[in-house]
Design an enzyme around this catalytic site. Structure first.
Site, PDB file in Angstrom:
ATOM      1  N   ARG A  27      19.729  91.650  19.570  1.00 30.04           N
ATOM      2  CA  ARG A  27      19.717  92.624  18.295  1.00 30.04           C
ATOM      3  C   ARG A  27      18.387  93.548  18.416  1.00 30.04           C
ATOM      4  NH1 ARG A  27      23.709  90.897  14.600  1.00 30.04           N
ATOM      5  NH2 ARG A  27      25.549  89.834  16.410  1.00 30.04           N
ATOM      6  N   ARG A  31      19.990  96.287  12.447  1.00 26.62           N
ATOM      7  CA  ARG A  31      19.552  96.440  10.903  1.00 26.62           C
ATOM      8  C   ARG A  31      18.402  96.340  10.395  1.00 26.62           C
ATOM      9  NH1 ARG A  31      24.054  93.214   8.271  1.00 26.62           N
ATOM     10  NH2 ARG A  31      22.834  92.035  10.284  1.00 26.62           N
ATOM     11  N   ARG A  40      23.022 104.603  10.721  1.00 25.66           N
ATOM     12  CA  ARG A  40      24.540 103.666  10.364  1.00 25.66           C
ATOM     13  C   ARG A  40      24.913 104.246   9.368  1.00 25.66           C
ATOM     14  NH1 ARG A  40      27.311 101.136   7.951  1.00 25.66           N
ATOM     15  NH2 ARG A  40      27.737  98.546   7.667  1.00 25.66           N
ATOM     16  N   ASP A  77      29.715  95.320  19.864  1.00 25.21           N
ATOM     17  CA  ASP A  77      29.753  94.644  19.711  1.00 25.21           C
ATOM     18  C   ASP A  77      30.730  93.626  21.134  1.00 25.21           C
ATOM     19  OD1 ASP A  77      29.865  93.032  16.837  1.00 25.21           O
ATOM     20  OD2 ASP A  77      31.377  91.878  17.359  1.00 25.21           O
ATOM     21  N   TYR A 154      36.033  83.233  16.513  1.00 24.44           N
ATOM     22  CA  TYR A 154      36.455  84.317  15.792  1.00 24.44           C
ATOM     23  C   TYR A 154      38.479  85.356  15.463  1.00 24.44           C
ATOM     24  CZ  TYR A 154      31.973  85.457  15.036  1.00 24.44           C
ATOM     25  OH  TYR A 154      30.247  85.452  15.348  1.00 24.44           O
TER      26      TYR A 154
HETATM   27  O1  CP3 Z   1      20.978  95.147  19.487  1.00 27.59           O
HETATM   28  C1  CP3 Z   1      22.021  94.805  20.008  1.00 27.59           C
HETATM   29  O2  CP3 Z   1      21.552  93.182  20.508  1.00 27.59           O
HETATM   30  C2  CP3 Z   1      23.071  95.496  20.808  1.00 27.59           C
HETATM   31  C3  CP3 Z   1      23.869  95.420  19.915  1.00 27.59           C
HETATM   32  C4  CP3 Z   1      25.003  94.097  19.754  1.00 27.59           C
HETATM   33  C5  CP3 Z   1      25.566  93.458  18.130  1.00 27.59           C
HETATM   34  N1  CP3 Z   1      26.506  92.246  18.062  1.00 27.59           N
HETATM   35  C6  CP3 Z   1      25.347  94.563  17.366  1.00 27.59           C
HETATM   36  C7  CP3 Z   1      25.690  94.227  15.717  1.00 27.59           C
HETATM   37  C8  CP3 Z   1      24.943  93.044  20.484  1.00 27.59           C
HETATM   38  C9  CP3 Z   1      24.484  92.015  21.625  1.00 27.59           C
HETATM   39  C10 CP3 Z   1      25.924  92.153  19.348  1.00 27.59           C
HETATM   40  C11 CP3 Z   1      27.045  90.440  19.929  1.00 27.59           C
HETATM   41  C12 CP3 Z   1      27.614  89.788  18.751  1.00 27.59           C
HETATM   42  N2  CP3 Z   1      28.285  90.247  17.792  1.00 27.59           N
HETATM   43  C13 CP3 Z   1      27.377  88.693  18.645  1.00 27.59           C
HETATM   44  C14 CP3 Z   1      26.122  87.645  20.096  1.00 27.59           C
HETATM   45  C15 CP3 Z   1      25.252  87.761  19.698  1.00 27.59           C
HETATM   46  C16 CP3 Z   1      25.265  86.947  18.132  1.00 27.59           C
HETATM   47  O3  CP3 Z   1      24.184  86.747  17.648  1.00 27.59           O
HETATM   48  O4  CP3 Z   1      24.590  85.133  18.669  1.00 27.59           O
HETATM   49  C17 CP3 Z   1      28.415  88.011  17.814  1.00 27.59           C
HETATM   50  C18 CP3 Z   1      28.664  86.756  17.230  1.00 27.59           C
HETATM   51  C19 CP3 Z   1      28.664  89.365  16.663  1.00 27.59           C
HETATM   52  C20 CP3 Z   1      29.621  89.375  15.968  1.00 27.59           C
HETATM   53  C21 CP3 Z   1      29.162  90.300  15.155  1.00 27.59           C
HETATM   54  N3  CP3 Z   1      29.432  91.306  15.304  1.00 27.59           N
HETATM   55  C22 CP3 Z   1      28.619  89.768  13.736  1.00 27.59           C
HETATM   56  C23 CP3 Z   1      28.603  88.134  13.376  1.00 27.59           C
HETATM   57  C24 CP3 Z   1      28.713  90.587  12.709  1.00 27.59           C
HETATM   58  C25 CP3 Z   1      27.720  90.996  11.295  1.00 27.59           C
HETATM   59  C26 CP3 Z   1      26.426  90.310  11.309  1.00 27.59           C
HETATM   60  C27 CP3 Z   1      25.838  90.301  10.588  1.00 27.59           C
HETATM   61  O5  CP3 Z   1      24.986  88.986  10.122  1.00 27.59           O
HETATM   62  O6  CP3 Z   1      25.973  90.950   9.080  1.00 27.59           O
HETATM   63  C28 CP3 Z   1      28.321  91.568  13.349  1.00 27.59           C
HETATM   64  C29 CP3 Z   1      27.528  92.953  13.114  1.00 27.59           C
HETATM   65  C30 CP3 Z   1      27.469  93.686  13.830  1.00 27.59           C
HETATM   66  N4  CP3 Z   1      27.257  93.816  15.431  1.00 27.59           N
HETATM   67  C31 CP3 Z   1      26.003  94.287  13.187  1.00 27.59           C
HETATM   68  C32 CP3 Z   1      25.085  94.924  14.353  1.00 27.59           C
HETATM   69  C33 CP3 Z   1      23.775  95.381  14.309  1.00 27.59           C
HETATM   70  C34 CP3 Z   1      25.476  94.604  12.468  1.00 27.59           C
HETATM   71  C35 CP3 Z   1      26.775  95.065  10.847  1.00 27.59           C
HETATM   72  C36 CP3 Z   1      26.303  96.758  10.800  1.00 27.59           C
HETATM   73  O7  CP3 Z   1      25.221  97.257  11.144  1.00 27.59           O
HETATM   74  O8  CP3 Z   1      26.863  96.976   9.620  1.00 27.59           O
END
Ligand code: CP3
Length: 351
Positions: A27, A31, A40, A77, A154
């Site tokens: 990550r 954000r 974003r 994602d 999910y």
């Molecule tokens: O920098 C990086 O790691 C690359 C981008 C990346 C994102 N998601 C961007 C993202 C990666 C590798 C992921 C993987 C991901 N997505 C996982 C596995 C990694 C982990 O953390 O265990 C999972 C479980 C998801 C599913 C997911 N996507 C969730 C639960 C959320 C919401 C998170 C929150 O805290 O609200 C997302 C959205 C998401 N994916 C965001 C980002 C930067 C945030 C949303 C936004 O910017 O609006």
């Protein structure tokens, strides 16, 4: 493809000698960076950002402008695959990911298509190709996917979950249907990761974010075989040279040894297992990635340096260590703290 100027990460993943321990952060594009929040906001929604190759490339590279990272991870994602299977991914404000369609019956699983990544997930491949071109070999580009079990949670829950009640009940009550779903997801993931490698990813990580919520026995039945299927599938398709990192968050003990026997090049380790114990359990068969507790980045700089040293000491001598957090950056972290960690890793690990 251009030769990499900095291939330290790829050498470490193959357990070859490096001048210092390479480092990146899960990550790292996200954000906690004000410049990410600005892009974003311009895109309007998470999916609008992720499906726009120029903007996805921009936010992938943002952390590299600030920090001396040894890799970037493509901005995307894990839930792109269920979305491409027709589940209808959306992000409700402040609630995380959600699906319009939920998996409830064997017929729902039967009806799921296995997506063609070059067509249905073209936007991911375009973002990878553009990012690889823009990087021009500066550092490796990581591709990624979710594990079949993590995606299934999910798809069955319809979004995030606290106790995984529905998805665990599904495994227990409808095991044949669950296996069919997991097999379909594994097939889709092999094709998806192969397409990412063809598009320019130098290594790939499989995020099994919820592997650790299963008992070891359930993990061995419902998660590990499908991670194995992905590793074997990529090898059989001719991608044996591209490092694969498996990250099952929250798994312990002998499970790590089983994962090391999968043929993956590297395992991610979270902060609840010591690196020296992980190394013993995996008998130097694989590289190990991790494992600073992300919350250390809330501490003073001197404490961060001390904790980085602790992780380096725990891994000990010899090749095969990739430094990372044990899980992702949090949105409320101060960006400078990641820089303190990255610089400490380089300085303290250099011989
Ligand atoms: O920098 C990086 O790691 C690359 C981008 C990346 C994102 N998601 C961007 C993202 C990666 C590798 C992921 C993987 C991901 N997505 C996982 C596995 C990694 C982990 O953390 O265990 C999972 C479980 C998801 C599913 C997911 N996507 C969730 C639960 C959320 C919401 C998170 C929150 O805290 O609200 C997302 C959205 C998401 N994916 C965001 C980002 C930067 C945030 C949303 C936004 O910017 O609006």
């Amino acid at each position: 493809m251009k030769p990499l100027k900095n291939d330290t990460l790829l050498r470490a993943l193959k357990r070859q000698l490096t001048e210092y321990t390479p480092v990146w952060a899960m990550r790292q594009a996200g954000r906690y960076l004000p410049e990410y929040r600005a892009v974003r906001a311009k895109a309007g929604s998470f999916m609008a950002l992720a499906t726009n190759p120029e903007l996805a490339c921009e936010v992938t590279i943002q952390p590299l402008r600030r920090f001396d990272l040894d890799a970037v991870i493509i901005f995307s994602d894990i839930l792109t695959i269920p979305d491409a299977m027709g589940q209808g991914l959306f992000f409700a404000a402040g609630e995380g990911p959600k699906f319009k369609k939920i998996i409830q019956t064997p017929a729902d699983i039967e009806a799921l298509p296995v997506p063609d990544p070059m067509d249905d997930l073209r936007y991911v491949m375009d973002a990878i190709a553009l990012t690889a071109k823009t990087l021009a070999g500066a550092v490796p580009l990581l591709g990624f996917a979710g594990s079949p079990w993590t995606l299934a949670t999910y798809m069955i829950e319809g979004g995030s979950s606290k106790n995984f009640a529905r998805s665990k009940a599904f495994l227990l009550n409808q095991p044949a249907a669950a296996h069919q779903l997991l097999d379909k997801l594994a097939q889709a993931t092999v094709a998806y990761l192969a397409a990412q490698i063809d598009s320019g990813a130098d290594a790939v990580q499989v995020f099994d974010s919820w592997g650790g919520v299963l008992s070891p026995a359930m993990y061995r039945e419902f998660s590990l075989p499908y991670l194995q299927q992905i590793v074997t599938g990529l090898r059989q398709a001719g991608y044996a040279e591209t490092p694969v990192i498996l990250f099952s968050k929250g798994v312990h003990g002998s499970v790590l040894g089983d994962m090391a026997a999968s043929g993956a090049h590297a395992l991610g380790v979270d902060w609840t297992t010591d690196m020296n114990e992980a190394r013993q359990l995996t008998a130097d068969k694989v590289a190990l990635q991790g494992n600073l507790d992300p919350c250390v980045l809330y501490a003073d700089d001197a404490v961060i340096r001390r904790e980085v040293q602790q992780v380096l000491n725990a891994y000990g001598e010899g090749p095969g260590h990739v430094f990372n957090l044990g899980h992702g950056m949090h949105p409320d972290m101060a960006p400078e703290k990641l820089g303190v960690m990255v610089d400490a890793v380089h300085e303290l690990s250099r011989k």
